[in-house]
Design an enzyme around this catalytic site. Structure first.
Site, PDB file in Angstrom:
ATOM      1  N   ASP A 234     -35.716  42.563  -4.765  1.00 53.91           N
ATOM      2  CA  ASP A 234     -34.685  43.594  -4.874  1.00 53.91           C
ATOM      3  C   ASP A 234     -35.041  44.468  -6.078  1.00 53.91           C
ATOM      4  O   ASP A 234     -35.594  43.975  -7.063  1.00 53.91           O
ATOM      5  CB  ASP A 234     -33.302  42.977  -5.088  1.00 53.91           C
ATOM      6  CG  ASP A 234     -32.211  44.039  -5.067  1.00 53.91           C
ATOM      7  OD1 ASP A 234     -31.927  44.566  -3.972  1.00 53.91           O
ATOM      8  OD2 ASP A 234     -31.662  44.351  -6.133  1.00 53.91           O
TER       9      ASP A 234
ATOM     10  N   MET B 194     -37.880  53.551 -10.571  1.00 54.84           N
ATOM     11  CA  MET B 194     -37.504  52.163 -10.346  1.00 54.84           C
ATOM     12  C   MET B 194     -37.152  51.621 -11.730  1.00 54.84           C
ATOM     13  O   MET B 194     -37.938  51.739 -12.666  1.00 54.84           O
ATOM     14  CB  MET B 194     -38.667  51.390  -9.715  1.00 54.84           C
ATOM     15  CG  MET B 194     -38.334  49.945  -9.420  1.00 54.84           C
ATOM     16  SD  MET B 194     -39.491  49.135  -8.276  1.00 54.84           S
ATOM     17  CE  MET B 194     -41.053  49.287  -9.139  1.00 54.84           C
TER      18      MET B 194
ATOM     19  N   HIS C 210     -25.675  43.874  -7.827  1.00 53.33           N
ATOM     20  CA  HIS C 210     -26.538  44.982  -8.260  1.00 53.33           C
ATOM     21  C   HIS C 210     -27.352  44.661  -9.512  1.00 53.33           C
ATOM     22  O   HIS C 210     -27.819  45.566 -10.192  1.00 53.33           O
ATOM     23  CB  HIS C 210     -25.762  46.285  -8.412  1.00 53.33           C
ATOM     24  CG  HIS C 210     -25.272  46.807  -7.101  1.00 53.33           C
ATOM     25  ND1 HIS C 210     -26.113  47.348  -6.161  1.00 53.33           N
ATOM     26  CD2 HIS C 210     -24.032  46.821  -6.566  1.00 53.33           C
ATOM     27  CE1 HIS C 210     -25.407  47.691  -5.109  1.00 53.33           C
ATOM     28  NE2 HIS C 210     -24.149  47.378  -5.318  1.00 53.33           N
TER      29      HIS C 210
ATOM     30  N   ASP D 146     -29.515  39.712  -6.990  1.00 51.46           N
ATOM     31  CA  ASP D 146     -29.525  40.151  -5.589  1.00 51.46           C
ATOM     32  C   ASP D 146     -30.704  39.574  -4.821  1.00 51.46           C
ATOM     33  O   ASP D 146     -30.580  39.253  -3.639  1.00 51.46           O
ATOM     34  CB  ASP D 146     -29.505  41.674  -5.503  1.00 51.46           C
ATOM     35  CG  ASP D 146     -28.139  42.258  -5.867  1.00 51.46           C
ATOM     36  OD1 ASP D 146     -27.191  41.481  -6.124  1.00 51.46           O
ATOM     37  OD2 ASP D 146     -28.021  43.497  -5.905  1.00 51.46           O
TER      38      ASP D 146
END
Length: 186
Positions: free
Chosen positions: A12, A25, A160, A165
């Site tokens: 994730d 990212m 999140h 996750d």
């Protein structure tokens, strides 16, 4: 012909926006599906100042903080690649597993290729939403994690945080395989 042993890795990421290249990212979380205590996680310095406010709000991450505390993206990807190669050694195939894998894989693939010239996962990812869609013969609307959780009853929840996750996704993947696809070995 003998099949190459597959090592399923739940991945994730959190990002500052919807597409790699223009947005950054910000964090990576990963774990083995078969042993979710075997993990990797890191925060990355942003590569762009662009962001979608809701993306940062949902993660609680700050571009300013990541600029000073995050890893250089190249270093982050080198560390991630080394971890993938450690848990999926030569002679095995690392399989990227994600929930809405197309989003997470797009960022990971872009960063691996742009910074290191190759992606240890290859050119494909296994999407848990699609897997559930086929196994449960559901509607696309029913592939939300909250809807899947009502059927397979995971112990965890997503929040999140990329590592949390990834661990949650690994649990969903295992439960879907054992509860809805019991004729396949895990």
């Amino acid at each position: 012909m003998t099949a190459t042993p597959e090592v399923f890795i739940s991945v994730d990421i959190e990002a500052s926006g919807p597409i790699p290249g223009e947005y950054s990212m910000l964090s990576i979380g990963a774990c083995l599906v078969s042993d979710d205590t075997e993990t990797f996680s890191c925060y990355l310095k942003p590569t762009s100042d662009r962001y979608v406010p809701e993306a940062l709000e949902v993660t609680g991450l700050s571009l300013e903080q990541l600029r000073s505390e995050g890893l250089d993206p190249r270093e982050a990807m080198q560390q991630f690649k080394a971890w993938v190669e450690q848990v999926a050694p030569e002679g095995t195939r690392a399989v990227f597993v994600g929930f809405n894998a197309s989003f997470d894989w797009a960022f990971v693939n872009h960063y691996f290729h742009y910074l290191l010239g190759e992606n240890p996962f290859g050119i494909a990812a296994l999407d848990i939403k699609s897997m559930y869609f086929g196994a449960a013969r559901s509607t696309w609307e029913q592939t939300r994690s909250s809807e899947i959780a009502k059927i397979v009853n995971p112990r965890r929840k997503g929040d999140h945080d990329a590592l949390h996750d990834a661990v949650y996704q690994a649990e969903l993947f295992r439960l879907i395989r054992t509860q809805l696809m019991s004729y396949y070995p895990v």
